[in-house]
Enzyme design. Structure first.
Site, mmCIF file in Angstrom:
data_model
loop_
_atom_site.group_PDB
_atom_site.id
_atom_site.type_symbol
_atom_site.label_atom_id
_atom_site.label_comp_id
_atom_site.label_asym_id
_atom_site.label_seq_id
_atom_site.Cartn_x
_atom_site.Cartn_y
_atom_site.Cartn_z
ATOM 1 N N THR A 66 -152.096 39.767 19.745
ATOM 2 C CA THR A 66 -150.690 40.119 19.514
ATOM 3 C C THR A 66 -149.692 39.229 20.244
ATOM 4 O O THR A 66 -148.487 39.493 20.190
ATOM 5 C CB THR A 66 -150.440 41.580 19.919
ATOM 6 O OG1 THR A 66 -150.681 41.740 21.327
ATOM 7 C CG2 THR A 66 -151.325 42.533 19.133
ATOM 8 N N ASP A 67 -150.151 38.176 20.916
ATOM 9 C CA ASP A 67 -149.239 37.293 21.651
ATOM 10 C C ASP A 67 -149.099 35.966 20.897
ATOM 11 O O ASP A 67 -150.005 35.134 20.922
ATOM 12 C CB ASP A 67 -149.773 37.044 23.067
ATOM 13 C CG ASP A 67 -148.826 36.178 23.891
ATOM 14 O OD1 ASP A 67 -147.751 35.811 23.389
ATOM 15 O OD2 ASP A 67 -149.164 35.865 25.045
ATOM 16 N N PRO A 68 -147.968 35.739 20.227
ATOM 17 C CA PRO A 68 -147.798 34.512 19.438
ATOM 18 C C PRO A 68 -147.252 33.330 20.225
ATOM 19 O O PRO A 68 -146.653 32.413 19.641
ATOM 20 C CB PRO A 68 -146.803 34.967 18.363
ATOM 21 C CG PRO A 68 -145.929 35.954 19.083
ATOM 22 C CD PRO A 68 -146.839 36.675 20.058
#
Length: 226
Positions: A66-68
């Site tokens: 979930t960390d772009p």
């Protein structure tokens, strides 16, 4: 599943509960590809792969990094591969939640505000007591998210107006909403919006509708409500 995306192998014998040991990867962070000196076909391929991975994470695997952050992605010019790094922000989603989100996004893609409202209510965005103006602006924001997937052909993320359209709707939504979004949405939308922003910085031209329809047509039987 596709040759131009690579996940580093993990060395189980060197991995503990607190330390993950994986193979060393060669490449550059993808923010190095923002330069106008980088060929457009590379920008397009990388942006397309980022978006494809994001859609598969949401709808097929129901498990997402979930960390772009750009530092979590490398590009290797020799192998022409997008390399995925750092899975510390991984999160799983229930099938029930993703089933509703599947049809929420379908409503967004088709600009169907009735479907958007129905599915957003099931997910927990609405209580049923919202005013008509709030519903209109909130459903409009969801419809904006579907813009890249709405029209056939290439979508030019470098010339898009999705972000400005969504951002102008945020203040009235925050001011007048009756309930916060369900907790799953914060991480999911952080990644989805991050994928959009990376494609915007890359100025990628992506056949986004084709990517979406591939996912939708393959997975519709799994999420059928009949």
């Amino acid at each position: 599943e596709f040759d131009d995306v690579y996940v580093p192998a993990v060395f189980d014998d060197l991995t503990t509960q607190n330390i993950l040991t994986s193979e060393y990867m060669e490449g550059v962070m993808i923010d190095r590809l923002y330069s106008d000196k980088v060929p457009q076909h590379i920008k397009d391929t990388v942006g397309s792969n980022l978006l494809r991975v994001c859609l598969k994470e949401i709808f097929q695997w129901r498990e997402m990094q979930t960390d772009p952050n750009p530092g979590n992605f490398f590009y290797n010019f020799d192998t022409n591969q997008l390399i995925l790094l750092d899975f510390g922000a991984g999160r799983k989603y229930s099938k029930e939640f993703i089933q509703n989100y599947f049809y929420l996004i379908q409503g967004s893609v088709e600009d169907d505000h009735k479907m958007i409202q129905e599915m957003a209510t099931k997910i927990g965005f609405f209580t049923g007591e919202e005013s008509k103006p709030l519903l209109e602006v909130h459903c409009g924001a969801f419809a904006d998210i579907g813009l890249p997937f709405r029209n056939p052909g290439e979508y030019d993320f470098g010339a898009q107006d999705v972000t400005s359209r969504v951002y102008e709707k945020i203040p009235p939504i925050l001011k007048d909403r009756l309930t916060p979004p369900p907790p799953e949405i914060y991480s999911l939308h952080r990644k989805l919006s991050g994928a959009y922003l990376l494609a915007i910085h890359l100025k990628s031209k992506i056949r986004a509708r084709d990517l979406y329809l591939e996912i939708y047509n393959n997975l519709k039987p799994d999420y059928s409500t009949a």
